[in-house]
Scaffold this active site. Structure first.
Site, PDB file in Angstrom:
ATOM      1  N   HIS A  28      -7.597  -5.656   0.793  1.00 60.20           N
ATOM      2  CA  HIS A  28      -6.385  -4.846   0.812  1.00 60.20           C
ATOM      3  C   HIS A  28      -5.453  -5.308   1.938  1.00 60.20           C
ATOM      4  CE1 HIS A  28      -4.178  -1.115   0.166  1.00 60.20           C
ATOM      5  NE2 HIS A  28      -4.214  -0.875   1.462  1.00 60.20           N
ATOM      6  N   SER A  83       0.804  -1.217   0.000  1.00 61.61           N
ATOM      7  CA  SER A  83       0.000   0.000   0.000  1.00 61.61           C
ATOM      8  C   SER A  83       0.843   1.277   0.000  1.00 61.61           C
ATOM      9  CB  SER A  83      -0.972  -0.049   1.172  1.00 61.61           C
ATOM     10  OG  SER A  83      -2.047   0.793   0.894  1.00 61.61           O
TER      11      SER A  83
HETATM   12  C1  GTR Z   1      -5.424   4.389   2.144  1.00 63.86           C
HETATM   13  C2  GTR Z   1      -4.821   5.270   1.090  1.00 63.86           C
HETATM   14  C3  GTR Z   1      -4.081   4.453   0.071  1.00 63.86           C
HETATM   15  C4  GTR Z   1      -3.186   3.425   0.718  1.00 63.86           C
HETATM   16  C5  GTR Z   1      -3.762   2.817   1.981  1.00 63.86           C
HETATM   17  C6  GTR Z   1      -2.779   2.057   2.873  1.00 63.86           C
HETATM   18  O1  GTR Z   1      -6.134   5.100   3.073  1.00 63.86           O
HETATM   19  O2  GTR Z   1      -5.867   5.960   0.507  1.00 63.86           O
HETATM   20  O3  GTR Z   1      -3.351   5.283  -0.811  1.00 63.86           O
HETATM   21  O4  GTR Z   1      -1.930   3.937   0.941  1.00 63.86           O
HETATM   22  O5  GTR Z   1      -4.371   3.740   2.783  1.00 63.86           O
HETATM   23  O6  GTR Z   1      -1.618   2.428   3.028  1.00 63.86           O
HETATM   24  O7  GTR Z   1      -3.219   1.066   3.454  1.00 63.86           O
END
Ligand code: GTR
Length: 445
Positions: A424, A281
């Site tokens: 995610h 991420s």
């Molecule tokens: C979210 C963000 C993403 C990503 C994510 C993370 O809130 O919008 O760009 O970086 O976090 O790091 O889990």
């Protein structure tokens, strides 16, 4: 008579009705205020990251933008527009790509004016003798002073140099494995009770036990040691040693990975020709940025790096340049925000960044339900980057507008891609693909 008429006009229920109207007005105003202030899309992102089912309507909201790539910059086009036909020309293009990303997206990365020194502060056998654990204090110094980061390293206990995967973490080193000997990261702020609770909590994300069994060393450092992930306080720790105002958090995390590598190349247990940088991420964005800047990194692994990572900004789906800059202004250089809702004016897109990894190896991974990170946009980014790898005579993945089926990786000697079922995160299933890819294409390269 007159008095009587006035009395008739007044109705008692006007008072409660008026009050209800006022309350509704206030609630409406509050909602409108929150809607304009809060990055509404990010609330959806949060739910998506928190593994909450999105309704079809919400999904449509996240995935609903235009996908217009008509202004996407070409990988093999020189500054004057001429077509690049050999690798020497591409090396010059690569330098230009890095400069454009420094100027427009991540800000400049310090290349000199600092020193890195190390001390192994703890060492011992781990994982029932299968591994050696080392904890290394990395000290970065400039004319302004010095600041420390703590690296956790597990090496296969084989007596021969091992390939290594290095990545920063957001949960503190102590969460990376259930090993009571892991020291608490220098900048990790939590009381003892919380630390005890969190120990090993992210072991699934770091896959250390399995990686060691397969002959890979794993190194990790808490990202906060380089720049805390906080829009108000990001400028403390290692990042504070530099005066450059546009040196921001993603840059500092990439810089941190590179300082970790400064140590790794000195350790006899490490096969310095086989260093892979991984990031999940936000730290995936940093891993790619480190990977294009530091050629000691032989393979870059982007795990769900999303917007400003592997996914094309011009895709305009899920997280956008506008939204990411609103919520995380401390991640990027200030100029980047100008391109919010104005992506066509960006002189770069993420395909150029991915291309700059060539001829080293690139692995991009997405997760099916991680719509906020725009998996399709990451696939499109990889497809639009591959000409650079082909220029070096490497085989590339076949052209396709569609991502490969879920949980079915596509690999070749220059690049890999998979879309894992689920959310995610960085999970054992992702590592299984990474390590098998490395066994096949990286270890003996
Ligand atoms: C979210 C963000 C993403 C990503 C994510 C993370 O809130 O919008 O760009 O970086 O976090 O790091 O889990």
């Amino acid at each position: 008579m007159k008095e009587e008429r006035t009395k008739r006009r007044f109705r008692w229920y006007w008072i409660p009705l008026g009050l209800i109207g006022l309350i509704l007005l206030l609630i409406g105003g509050l909602i409108a205020f929150l809607h304009s202030m809060l990055p509404w899309q990010n609330l959806l992102a949060a739910t998506s990251n928190m593994k909450v089912e999105l309704s079809e309507k919400q999904k449509a909201y996240v995935t609903g933008g235009e996908r217009d790539y008509s202004t996407l910059p070409e990988v093999l086009a020189a500054e004057d527009g001429t077509v690049i036909t050999d690798t020497q020309q591409f090396e010059a293009r690569r330098e230009q790509i890095l400069e454009l990303f420094e100027e427009n997206v991540y800000g400049p990365l310090p290349k000199d004016g600092f020193e890195t020194s190390f001390e192994v502060v703890e060492e011992g056998e781990a994982l029932d003798g299968a591994a050696i654990r080392k904890q290394i204090r990395i000290t970065v110094s400039t004319g302004k002073g010095s600041s420390d980061a703590l690296m956790l390293l597990y090496l296969p206990n084989t007596g021969t140099p091992s390939p290594v995967v290095i990545g920063l973490n957001t949960g503190g080193n102590h969460a990376a494995l259930d090993d009571g000997n892991i020291l608490v990261s220098y900048s990790y702020d939590a009381d003892d009770e919380k630390i005890q609770e969190e120990r090993g909590g992210r072991a699934y994300r770091w896959n250390i036990r399995d990686s060691i069994a397969r002959g890979y060393a794993v190194a990790t450092i808490y990202s906060g040691d380089f720049a805390p992930d906080n829009r108000d306080a990001y400028g403390t720790r290692v990042i504070s040693l530099f005066d450059e105002e546009e040196f921001k958090a993603v840059g500092a995390w990439a810089f941190g990975l590179m300082r970790g590598i400064d140590y790794l190349v000195t350790d006899e247990g490490i096969d310095a020709a086989h260093i892979a940088a991984v990031g999940h991420s936000r730290l995936g964005k940093a891993a790619i940025w480190a990977g294009v800047n530091d050629t000691r990194i032989g393979m870059v692994i982007s795990n769900d790096s999303g917007n400003s990572g592997a996914s094309l900004s011009r895709g305009n789906r899920g997280e956008t340049v506008c939204s990411i800059n609103k919520v995380f202004p401390h991640w990027f250089c200030s100029k980047y925000a100008q391109y919010g809702k104005n992506e066509n004016e960006l002189p770069v897109d993420q395909n150029l960044l991915l291309a700059a990894v060539a001829p080293r190896l690139l692995y991009v991974a997405s997760a099916e339900d991680d719509l906020w990170a725009d998996p399709q946009g990451a696939w499109n980014g990889l497809m639009a980057a591959k000409d650079a790898f082909a220029l070096y005579g490497l085989p590339v993945l076949p052209d396709s507008e569609e991502q490969p089926p879920v949980d079915t990786p596509l690999w070749c000697e220059s690049m890999g891609y998979h879309v894992r079922s689920g959310w995610h995160d960085m999970e054992a299933a992702d590592w299984e693909f990474y390590l098998t890819y490395m066994d096949t294409y990286f270890r003996d390269r």
